[in-house]
Design a protein around this motif. Sequence first.
Motif, PDB file in Angstrom:
ATOM      1  N   PHE A  73       0.835  -1.203   0.000  1.00  0.00           N
ATOM      2  CA  PHE A  73       0.000   0.000   0.000  1.00  0.00           C
ATOM      3  C   PHE A  73       0.870   1.253   0.000  1.00  0.00           C
ATOM      4  O   PHE A  73       0.603   2.208  -0.746  1.00  0.00           O
ATOM      5  N   ASP A  74       1.928   1.226   0.809  1.00  0.00           N
ATOM      6  CA  ASP A  74       2.822   2.391   0.885  1.00  0.00           C
ATOM      7  C   ASP A  74       3.345   2.775  -0.496  1.00  0.00           C
ATOM      8  O   ASP A  74       3.501   3.953  -0.819  1.00  0.00           O
ATOM      9  N   CYS A  75       3.638   1.755  -1.277  1.00  0.00           N
ATOM     10  CA  CYS A  75       4.204   1.949  -2.606  1.00  0.00           C
ATOM     11  C   CYS A  75       3.244   2.806  -3.459  1.00  0.00           C
ATOM     12  O   CYS A  75       3.672   3.738  -4.131  1.00  0.00           O
ATOM     13  N   VAL A  76       1.949   2.491  -3.397  1.00  0.00           N
ATOM     14  CA  VAL A  76       0.944   3.272  -4.133  1.00  0.00           C
ATOM     15  C   VAL A  76       0.735   4.629  -3.446  1.00  0.00           C
ATOM     16  O   VAL A  76       0.733   5.679  -4.101  1.00  0.00           O
ATOM     17  N   ALA A  77       0.586   4.568  -2.124  1.00  0.00           N
ATOM     18  CA  ALA A  77       0.223   5.774  -1.359  1.00  0.00           C
ATOM     19  C   ALA A  77       1.284   6.863  -1.495  1.00  0.00           C
ATOM     20  O   ALA A  77       0.952   8.049  -1.662  1.00  0.00           O
ATOM     21  N   ASN A  78       2.562   6.441  -1.448  1.00  0.00           N
ATOM     22  CA  ASN A  78       3.636   7.433  -1.536  1.00  0.00           C
ATOM     23  C   ASN A  78       3.682   8.100  -2.909  1.00  0.00           C
ATOM     24  O   ASN A  78       3.971   9.286  -3.019  1.00  0.00           O
ATOM     25  N   GLN A  79       3.407   7.334  -3.941  1.00  0.00           N
ATOM     26  CA  GLN A  79       3.485   7.907  -5.286  1.00  0.00           C
ATOM     27  C   GLN A  79       2.267   8.769  -5.611  1.00  0.00           C
ATOM     28  O   GLN A  79       2.355   9.706  -6.385  1.00  0.00           O
ATOM     29  N   TYR A  80       1.100   8.440  -5.035  1.00  0.00           N
ATOM     30  CA  TYR A  80      -0.139   9.121  -5.429  1.00  0.00           C
ATOM     31  C   TYR A  80      -0.790   9.895  -4.291  1.00  0.00           C
ATOM     32  O   TYR A  80      -1.870  10.449  -4.467  1.00  0.00           O
ATOM     33  N   GLY A  81      -0.163   9.898  -3.114  1.00  0.00           N
ATOM     34  CA  GLY A  81      -0.728  10.638  -1.991  1.00  0.00           C
ATOM     35  C   GLY A  81      -2.099  10.158  -1.565  1.00  0.00           C
ATOM     36  O   GLY A  81      -3.027  10.958  -1.379  1.00  0.00           O
ATOM     37  N   LEU A  82      -2.263   8.831  -1.420  1.00  0.00           N
ATOM     38  CA  LEU A  82      -3.579   8.297  -1.034  1.00  0.00           C
ATOM     39  C   LEU A  82      -3.847   8.501   0.459  1.00  0.00           C
ATOM     40  O   LEU A  82      -2.957   8.380   1.281  1.00  0.00           O
ATOM     41  N   ASP A  83      -5.100   8.777   0.786  1.00  0.00           N
ATOM     42  CA  ASP A  83      -5.572   8.828   2.172  1.00  0.00           C
ATOM     43  C   ASP A  83      -6.217   7.472   2.483  1.00  0.00           C
ATOM     44  O   ASP A  83      -7.222   7.114   1.858  1.00  0.00           O
ATOM     45  N   PRO A  84      -5.651   6.726   3.443  1.00  0.00           N
ATOM     46  CA  PRO A  84      -6.197   5.384   3.731  1.00  0.00           C
ATOM     47  C   PRO A  84      -7.708   5.414   3.967  1.00  0.00           C
ATOM     48  O   PRO A  84      -8.421   4.524   3.497  1.00  0.00           O
ATOM     49  N   ALA A  85      -8.185   6.420   4.684  1.00  0.00           N
ATOM     50  CA  ALA A  85      -9.607   6.474   5.041  1.00  0.00           C
ATOM     51  C   ALA A  85     -10.503   6.645   3.818  1.00  0.00           C
ATOM     52  O   ALA A  85     -11.699   6.371   3.873  1.00  0.00           O
ATOM     53  N   GLU A  86      -9.896   7.111   2.718  1.00  0.00           N
ATOM     54  CA  GLU A  86     -10.697   7.303   1.498  1.00  0.00           C
ATOM     55  C   GLU A  86     -10.300   6.315   0.407  1.00  0.00           C
ATOM     56  O   GLU A  86     -10.398   6.611  -0.796  1.00  0.00           O
ATOM     57  N   THR A  87      -9.779   5.167   0.850  1.00  0.00           N
ATOM     58  CA  THR A  87      -9.334   4.151  -0.107  1.00  0.00           C
ATOM     59  C   THR A  87     -10.050   2.834   0.170  1.00  0.00           C
ATOM     60  O   THR A  87     -10.202   2.425   1.318  1.00  0.00           O
ATOM     61  N   LEU A  88     -10.478   2.176  -0.904  1.00  0.00           N
ATOM     62  CA  LEU A  88     -11.141   0.870  -0.793  1.00  0.00           C
ATOM     63  C   LEU A  88     -10.255  -0.202  -1.408  1.00  0.00           C
ATOM     64  O   LEU A  88      -9.763  -0.041  -2.519  1.00  0.00           O
ATOM     65  N   MET A  89     -10.034  -1.286  -0.671  1.00  0.00           N
ATOM     66  CA  MET A  89      -9.285  -2.439  -1.194  1.00  0.00           C
ATOM     67  C   MET A  89     -10.270  -3.531  -1.561  1.00  0.00           C
ATOM     68  O   MET A  89     -11.053  -3.965  -0.715  1.00  0.00           O
ATOM     69  N   VAL A  90     -10.207  -3.998  -2.817  1.00  0.00           N
ATOM     70  CA  VAL A  90     -11.098  -5.055  -3.289  1.00  0.00           C
ATOM     71  C   VAL A  90     -10.274  -6.302  -3.610  1.00  0.00           C
ATOM     72  O   VAL A  90      -9.337  -6.238  -4.423  1.00  0.00           O
ATOM     73  N   GLY A  91     -10.597  -7.414  -2.983  1.00  0.00           N
ATOM     74  CA  GLY A  91      -9.817  -8.626  -3.238  1.00  0.00           C
ATOM     75  C   GLY A  91     -10.604  -9.893  -3.011  1.00  0.00           C
ATOM     76  O   GLY A  91     -11.725  -9.858  -2.489  1.00  0.00           O
ATOM     77  N   ASP A  92      -9.991 -11.019  -3.384  1.00  0.00           N
ATOM     78  CA  ASP A  92     -10.648 -12.327  -3.240  1.00  0.00           C
ATOM     79  C   ASP A  92     -10.006 -13.175  -2.148  1.00  0.00           C
ATOM     80  O   ASP A  92     -10.480 -14.264  -1.868  1.00  0.00           O
ATOM     81  N   ARG A  93      -8.916 -12.683  -1.543  1.00  0.00           N
ATOM     82  CA  ARG A  93      -8.246 -13.474  -0.502  1.00  0.00           C
ATOM     83  C   ARG A  93      -8.258 -12.724   0.814  1.00  0.00           C
ATOM     84  O   ARG A  93      -7.778 -11.582   0.905  1.00  0.00           O
ATOM     85  N   LEU A  94      -8.723 -13.405   1.856  1.00  0.00           N
ATOM     86  CA  LEU A  94      -8.790 -12.786   3.181  1.00  0.00           C
ATOM     87  C   LEU A  94      -7.401 -12.590   3.771  1.00  0.00           C
ATOM     88  O   LEU A  94      -7.135 -11.588   4.437  1.00  0.00           O
ATOM     89  N   ASP A  95      -6.498 -13.566   3.526  1.00  0.00           N
ATOM     90  CA  ASP A  95      -5.188 -13.550   4.189  1.00  0.00           C
ATOM     91  C   ASP A  95      -4.175 -12.627   3.515  1.00  0.00           C
ATOM     92  O   ASP A  95      -3.100 -12.391   4.075  1.00  0.00           O
TER      93      ASP A  95
END
Lengths: 306, 306
Positions: free
Chosen positions: A226-248
């Motif tokens: 996440f840091d890799c994306v967040a640092n390059q694009y200035g993402l705010d975790p609270a305004e970000t949604l993670m969509v995936g198929d694996r819980l772990d």
Amino acid sequence: MAVSKCNRLNGALIKELLDSVESVLFDCDGVIWRGDQAIAGAPEVINSLKKNGKRVFFVTNNSTKTRKMYADKLAKMGFNATEDEVFGTAYCSAMYLKSVSKLKGKVYLIGSNAMKEELLNVGIEEVGTGPDPITGVQIDWANVPLDPEVKAVVVGFDEHFSYMKLNRALQYLSNPECLLIGTNTDTQLPLEGGKAVPGTGCLLKAVETAAQRKAQVVGKPNHFMFDCVANQYGLDPAETLMVGDRLDTDILLGSNCGLKTLLTLTGVSTLADAKDHQLSGCPDRLGMVPDYFVETIAELLPALQG
Amino acid sequence: MAVSKCNRLNGALIKELLDSVESVLFDCDGVIWRGDQAIAGAPEVINSLKKNGKRVFFVTNNSTKTRKMYADKLAKMGFNATEDEVFGTAYCSAMYLKSVSKLKGKVYLIGSNAMKEELLNVGIEEVGTGPDPITGVQIDWANVPLDPEVKAVVVGFDEHFSYMKLNRALQYLSNPECLLIGTNTDTQLPLEGGKAVPGTGCLLKAVETAAQRKAQVVGKPNHFMFDCVANQYGLDPAETLMVGDRLDTDILLGSNCGLKTLLTLTGVSTLADAKDHQLSGCPDRLGMVPDYFVETIAELLPALQG
């Protein structure tokens, strides 16, 4: 807390959730495609999110492709996407070695040509890709010539994995200053029809067992993805949604980073798996309970087109 | 109990211990030889024990040799020994499959030609030995042709271990009725000069990780290794001494089976390792504390020749 989690995402909730975020991170395999087949409706979902002003990123533990190769695959399937939006572990491992490990030296790479290319893109040379068949006897293996400039062993997916590669990794790692980095710990790569082939996690476990060391793992659920994306694009975790198929991996990454999380049931994990975690009463497992779930991401479409 | 353990074996104690037993089990690597070099005095110890009327057996986790190959190696180094006295995991795994698993079918073997030979000696056919290079793409790997008569995957030491072998094991093991047997879990094979190469434990861990199953392990410290000798020769545990260089295999086997135990310091484990177990206060670790220790088994010689 726990009772408000693992909710079916439908009706007005969909729009409410999407309105609350400005970026959406998608895992790829089992979420937007399976093998070489797009999940029905997935390209429309991604493209509509973008039309609605959302930023979209692709965050995958798969180490077999460069960002460029992912962008080509996405384009071919009708996704509106650029390589700058792709964060796979081939790219992220190279970034990790450069920015976190600050590696000064070469890599002994158990991995793909794609990983080699991403390493070279950040100025790191590697040795090791391609077949490495066995010759000689035990004492020859123990004295196999080593490149003195190698300062890290990196383990990703490698279809040429062999005893000799395992042995070479051990010989490098017998120097305690040599780093051990793994792209991810996924044990299987799921394919169509319920089949699977061994994943990077198996190769990494063999190397860890030989060297009696634990690897630093770059891929999800490690915060670094996440840091890799967040640092390059200035993402705010609270305004970000993670969509995936694996819980772990996917959902746990989201929880680790304070993101909103959405499980889609087109891949590895089931709703029963999620409920098991939720009902376990085990604090360690609550991070694997998603905020919401859908059968398929195609269910987001009406809210985006409405 | 704990205070009477881990004693230096010397002086009159040596004769007292030897007089109290009628059989002695020796591990091989790190005990009677290292690689292709006999430990100084070891042949004389073995031969004198026999002259003194003791029964001697060789009990090793190494799966790369048949009983016949061990007998030849022993003879060449000056040990008075026959193949009937050798219990390696190539032989013992074949016995296990026949007498415990009562296998009706073939084995998919990740292992050596020696293992193949020992399997054939008990009437079990195998497929899988030799190189198995990768071809095709993921979907081909998942659909690799399987032999329908295979009912067990057996993992021993295999210098031709490869991704394709790992994949084939996974495909066989996706049938829950297919057995998973490992010869041993040793993580490294120690060589002269402090070097080592990866051991069977690494290959087994890769297969276990891919299949998400635990193997049944035949080798020490599994009781079966002693049972195999005891059943054929009618050994009394109380009158049997186990001599080995590894606490987690040799000494633990001895403890598991009620044998007397002697650690020799010419191999893997150190006296500090043994003392750590003794002082840990952890019941699980007490089985890894030997009754006695020597620097080398050559120290037994004066008592035998006196």
